[in-house]
Structure formats: structure tokens, C-alpha cells
Design a protein around this motif. Structure first.
Motif, mmCIF file in Angstrom:
data_model
loop_
_atom_site.group_PDB
_atom_site.id
_atom_site.type_symbol
_atom_site.label_atom_id
_atom_site.label_comp_id
_atom_site.label_asym_id
_atom_site.label_seq_id
_atom_site.Cartn_x
_atom_site.Cartn_y
_atom_site.Cartn_z
ATOM 1 N N GLY A 3 7.059 -53.003 -26.654
ATOM 2 C CA GLY A 3 6.152 -53.621 -27.619
ATOM 3 C C GLY A 3 6.388 -55.107 -27.788
ATOM 4 O O GLY A 3 5.778 -55.737 -28.654
ATOM 5 N N GLY A 4 7.297 -55.662 -26.970
ATOM 6 C CA GLY A 4 7.554 -57.098 -27.045
ATOM 7 C C GLY A 4 8.429 -57.520 -28.211
ATOM 8 O O GLY A 4 8.452 -58.696 -28.569
ATOM 9 N N ILE A 5 9.165 -56.585 -28.817
ATOM 10 C CA ILE A 5 10.003 -56.897 -29.980
ATOM 11 C C ILE A 5 11.306 -57.537 -29.505
ATOM 12 O O ILE A 5 12.003 -56.996 -28.644
ATOM 13 N N GLN A 6 11.634 -58.695 -30.053
ATOM 14 C CA GLN A 6 12.881 -59.379 -29.752
ATOM 15 C C GLN A 6 13.924 -58.972 -30.798
ATOM 16 O O GLN A 6 13.709 -59.142 -31.999
ATOM 17 N N TYR A 7 15.037 -58.425 -30.323
ATOM 18 C CA TYR A 7 16.069 -57.967 -31.251
ATOM 19 C C TYR A 7 17.434 -58.369 -30.704
ATOM 20 O O TYR A 7 17.661 -58.309 -29.488
ATOM 21 N N PRO A 8 18.367 -58.804 -31.592
ATOM 22 C CA PRO A 8 19.693 -59.231 -31.104
ATOM 23 C C PRO A 8 20.406 -58.119 -30.326
ATOM 24 O O PRO A 8 20.534 -56.983 -30.804
ATOM 25 N N LEU A 9 20.873 -58.472 -29.151
ATOM 26 C CA LEU A 9 21.541 -57.492 -28.295
ATOM 27 C C LEU A 9 22.806 -56.963 -28.953
ATOM 28 O O LEU A 9 23.126 -55.767 -28.833
ATOM 29 N N TYR A 10 23.533 -57.812 -29.666
ATOM 30 C CA TYR A 10 24.790 -57.369 -30.270
ATOM 31 C C TYR A 10 24.539 -56.312 -31.335
ATOM 32 O O TYR A 10 25.263 -55.304 -31.414
ATOM 33 N N ARG A 11 23.525 -56.503 -32.155
ATOM 34 C CA ARG A 11 23.219 -55.509 -33.187
ATOM 35 C C ARG A 11 22.792 -54.184 -32.551
ATOM 36 O O ARG A 11 23.131 -53.104 -33.047
ATOM 37 N N LEU A 12 22.050 -54.271 -31.452
ATOM 38 C CA LEU A 12 21.659 -53.053 -30.746
ATOM 39 C C LEU A 12 22.887 -52.353 -30.177
ATOM 40 O O LEU A 12 22.998 -51.112 -30.222
ATOM 41 N N ALA A 13 23.839 -53.133 -29.658
ATOM 42 C CA ALA A 13 25.082 -52.552 -29.141
ATOM 43 C C ALA A 13 25.877 -51.885 -30.258
ATOM 44 O O ALA A 13 26.503 -50.828 -30.049
ATOM 45 N N MET A 14 25.860 -52.456 -31.462
ATOM 46 C CA MET A 14 26.549 -51.836 -32.593
ATOM 47 C C MET A 14 25.957 -50.461 -32.913
ATOM 48 O O MET A 14 26.690 -49.512 -33.209
ATOM 49 N N ILE A 15 24.620 -50.354 -32.850
ATOM 50 C CA ILE A 15 23.977 -49.064 -33.094
ATOM 51 C C ILE A 15 24.420 -48.044 -32.056
ATOM 52 O O ILE A 15 24.786 -46.903 -32.384
#
Length: 306
Positions: free
Chosen positions: A136-148
């Protein structure tokens, strides 16, 4: 209000929730198995954060920093259990509260003596910095995604440990009838030390992971500890599944409420008043959620014993 903003805030809530789970999982294990109220659990979160910041500053390695956070928090937890906590199992909860509150002061002053009063900073590693593009073209911090992802993997590992291993069977048995498993030959003292060190390690890892997105400072664990207690009350004491569900509920409620309640009140009030009223209500939402759960299920969502 855009769909992208809603999805981003849901992801922020999940990230906050899985970090709360790492805190609450150890806390609910200790309380469920040992019957111990441990107010010093937030101090072990702080120990992990400071150990990670110190090792990362000395070596430049984020992986070594995470390992150090696990080792330092687990070692601190084991020492505390052997020296202090072991003398409190037969005492009432007031004695446990007073003793573990004293530990908070000892950890805080000891950390200030070792590292000073100024905050430390733990940098996000280069390979986890920057945004990632989601569907969907959503930009999200990679580090926060890694934390999840890390939090969910640890949750899966804990479920496996508790449900499928001999140690897990002993932990569940110790929660139900510690005298019986002691009579069957299980060294209950070693089991308690192991459980306490495991809970401490999880708290320390959470502190290290969060330390990369906020400053590492003395006293950083106490606000998180309060939320962790809310989580285990919602989820049910002694339940890892309850800790995960409760943590995700608290994380999403706190994050979404803080962002969207002020926007909702802007429909009826002036912007300044809407922000003030919305922020005040948002800070109450998790306690309203806890009260609602307890009205329906007094033992929590997955609580199994009084």
C-alpha cells in the motif's frame, strides 16, 4: 483522517504492546509461580538498557549490546533472587513490596554511581535504520518493525518453552502446587532462580530494544512497570497467553487513544481544549479498559486461579 495514518498507529501500538509483553511475561511468571510482588522488575529493565548502551558504546555492535542486556539483567535477577527474594517467599505481600521497593532505590543509586546522572543514547544500527515500504506504499521505520517481529518470536518461544519442555512442565506445576513438585524431587529453589532470571532477561532485552528509540536514563523502568502490572491484571496472573493479549490491548489502546481522541474532540471543541481533554482521557483509557475487563472477568481474560 487517512488510512495510512491509522495503519501506522496500529503498527506503533503493536510495537509498544510487544515491548510491554516482554516486561509483563517475566512479571506474570514470577507472580504466578512464586506468588511474589516484585516492584524491582522495572529496575531490571533499566539494567538491560544501561548494559546495552555501555557495550554498544565500547564495541559499536548492536548484537553484542542485546546479548549484554540479556546477560546483565539475568545475572542481576539471579543475584537478587539468591540474596534478597529467597527470604521473602514465606513473608506476606507487604514485606515483599517494602523489600523490592528498597531494591528500586539501590538499583537507581547504583546505576547513577556507575554511569552518572546524564542519559545515555543507544543508536539504531545502520542495517535497521531508515524506513521500509509496506504493501500500500506505507513507509514505516524498519527498526520498529524489527521490534515487533522480535517480540512475537520471543512470545512464540515462550509458548513453546512453557507448553513443550520439561522446564515448562515444572514451571506450570510449580504454579499449581509447589509443595507437590518439591516432594517429587524437583529442586524448587533452582526452579525459582531460573524463573526469576528468565523474567529479568526478558525485561532487560525490552529495555535494550526501547533504549534505541529513547534515551537510557535512571528511573526509566518504573513507568513501564506500572503498565506491565495493568497488562497482567487484564490478561490474568500467571498466564503467558494473557500477558500477550493484555499487552497488545494496552499498547493499541494507549497509542490509538493518544492520537485519535484529541482529533475526535476537535469536532466539538476549540483545538487547544480538544488537545487537553483528549490527552487527559487518553491517559485514562488503559485503566478504563482494565476496569471493564475486571467487571466481566474478575480473574482477567485468562486468569485461572484466585
Amino acid at each position: 483522517m487517512s488510512l495510512i495514518l491509522i495503519i501506522e498507529q496500529i503498527l506503533n501500538g503493536l510495537q509498544f504492546g510487544v515491548m510491554l509483553f516482554l516486561m509483563a511475561a517475566g512479571l506474570t511468571l514470577v507472580f504466578g509461580v512464586m506468588g511474589l510482588i516484585n516492584l524491582a522488575h522495572g529496575s531490571l529493565y533499566m539494567v538491560g538498557a544501561f548494559a546495552a548502551a555501555a557495550v554498544a558504546g565500547a564495541t559499536g555492535s548492536f548484537v553484542l549490546a542485546l546479548i549484554a542486556s540479556l546477560a546483565a539483567a539475568a545475572a542481576a535477577g539471579a543475584i537478587v533472587e539468591l540474596v534478597v527474594i529467597r527470604r521473602l517467599y514465606a513473608r506476606d505481600h507487604l514485606d515483599q513490596v517494602l523489600a523490592t521497593f528498597a531494591l528500586i532505590l539501590i538499583f537507581s543509586e547504583g546505576t547513577r554511581w556507575l554511569f552518572g546522572s546524564f542519559p545515555l543514547f543507544l543508536e539504531v544500527p545502520r542495517y535497521l535504520s531508515g524506513p521500509v515500504t509496506l504493501p500500500g506504499g506505507i513507509q514505516y521505520p524498519l527498526y520498529r518493525l524489527a521490534m515487533i517481529v522480535i517480540g512475537l518470536l520471543i512470545a512464540a518461544g515462550l509458548f513453546w518453552l512453557i507448553a513443550r519442555t520439561r522446564i515448562g512442565i515444572q514451571i506450570r506445576a510449580g504454579e499449581c502446587d509447589r509443595e507437590m513438585i518439591a516432594a517429587l524431587g524437583v529442586d524448587i529453589s533452582k526452579l525459582y532462580t531460573l524463573v526469576f532470571a528468565l523474567g529479568a532477561a526478558l525485561a532487560g532485552l525490552a529495555g535494550a530494544l526501547v533504549g534505541a528509540i529513547q534515551s537510557v536514563q535512571v528511573g526509566m523502568g518504573e513507568p513501564v512497570l506500572i503498565l506491565a502490572f495493568v497488562v497482567i491484571v487484564i490478561g490474568g496472573i500467571g498466564s503467558i497467553k494473557g500477558a500477550l493479549v493484555g499487552a497488545l490491548l494496552v499498547g493499541l489502546t494507549d497509542t490509538l487513544g493518544g492520537v485519535f481522541l484529541p482529533r475526535f474532540f476537535e469536532l466539538f471543541l476549540a483545538p487547544a481544549s480538544a488537545t487537553s481533554v483528549g490527552a487527559s482521557l487518553a491517559s485514562m483509557l488503559i485503566y478504563i479498559l482494565m476496569a471493564a475487563v475486571l467487571l466481566v472477568r474478575p480473574l482477567g481474560l485468562y486468569g485461572g486461579r484466585t
